[in-house]
Design a protein around this motif. Structure first.
Motif: not given
Length: 318
Positions: A254-257, A279-285, A265-273, A290-299
């Motif tokens: 949804y965010a990229l395509h 304790k999955s290292p994919y948390r960083t991805d 963002l809503d789905n990515m937040c659920k994934a992050y949590k 989320i940071q990328m989406i923030y930059a777009d929404m702020k813009k």
């Protein structure tokens, strides 16, 4: 003394030149410790194990190095020279509470480094080797061909691997893992329709196979058939509702395509949590997206909506 503080007393004997001030290189220490964590992760078995068990083992490999790095940081600013050669007592206070900010900061720093520099880490967390009735063959000839195909895959000889997988399923037509891995090889050769065909054959054997379903979603993404990819992830959610890959995949689509950053963002937040809970290292991805989406929404003047979605998911912008 507070419960989360441990006072550790070290009696160290140093035999050093009188003019030398020993210093610990924390950058070198960090790399050495994370390399050791990577070796620990490499030794983890993923065969027929659920993801949460694998990620728990990965977390333990990192946890074991956090305290050592904390200790190195404490010593880094101390004068460890001992010109007299006498015993020297050093008192060091370490906060080893895993919920403390100090501990989390080091843990996440190591985790990010490993995601970028430890190739086996992503292999381990991406593994989906839970064995069902027809996952593996009981025919030794089929298994021998399957293992030959695995070896060819490691050499990136995907065509050779496919030929061996084909021979294996000819002997045992119900060998689901052979179809799954054949599909991966076709995908790497960018032969997406043949990859889908392989995954569908696996699903006929095991309709709830998570490995082929997740790979079908990925192939649809490569084919730019994004709605089909979303529907595949939604099917996975009916089988495995707490699978963070579902929300990550949908959020990314949804965010990229699909030009819907709010759903993304809503789905990515659920994934992050879920990644954090597991304790999955994919948390960083997820964090990066989320940071990328923030930059777009702020813009686009939607910062308030960004914060609203985070709040709805019990997250804060920090």
């Amino acid at each position: 003394m507070k419960k989360n503080l441990f006072l550790i007393f070290f009696t160290l004997s140093f035999i050093c030149n009188a003019q030398t001030k020993d210093k610990i290189d924390t950058t070198k220490l960090f790399k050495e410790l994370t390399d050791q964590a990577c070796s620990c992760i490499d030794s983890i078995s993923t065969y027929n194990r659920p993801k949460d068990s694998i990620t728990a083992n990965i977390g333990s490999c990192i946890d074991d190095k956090v305290g050592a790095y904390q200790l190195g940081q404490k010593f880094a600013n101390m004068d460890l020279s001992n010109p007299t050669g006498e015993k020297k007592e050093i008192n060091v206070t370490l906060n080893l509470n895993k919920n403390s900010q100090e501990y989390k900061d080091i843990y996440y720093e190591m985790e990010k480094y490993l995601m970028d520099n430890c190739s086996v880490l992503k292999d381990k967390i991406a593994a989906n080797n839970l064995v069902n009735n027809n996952s593996m063959s009981t025919n030794q000839k089929a298994l021998d061909l399957y293992n030959l195909a695995i070896e060819e895959t490691k050499k990136e000889n995907y065509k050779g691997a496919i030929e061996n997988y084909k021979k294996a399923v000819k002997i045992d037509p119900n060998f689901a893992f052979a179809y799954d891995n054949m599909g991966i090889c076709y995908r790497r050769l960018e032969q997406y329709d043949l990859a889908l065909e392989s995954y569908e054959k696996s699903l006929k054997i095991d309709p709830n196979g998570l490995m082929p379903l997740q790979n079908i979603a990925v192939v649809y993404s490569y084919k730019k058939e994004y709605q089909k990819a979303v529907k595949t992830y939604e099917k996975i959610a009916t089988i495995d509702p707490n699978n963070p890959e579902v929300f990550y995949g949908i959020g990314q689509l949804y965010a990229l395509h699909l030009n819907d950053t709010e759903k993304g963002l809503d789905n990515m937040c659920k994934a992050y949590k879920l990644y954090v809970e597991q304790k999955s290292p994919y948390r960083t991805d997820a964090e990066k997206l989320i940071q990328m989406i923030y930059a777009d929404m702020k813009k686009n003047g939607n910062e308030a909506k960004f914060n609203e979605i985070l709040k709805a998911n019990n997250l804060n912008s920090n």
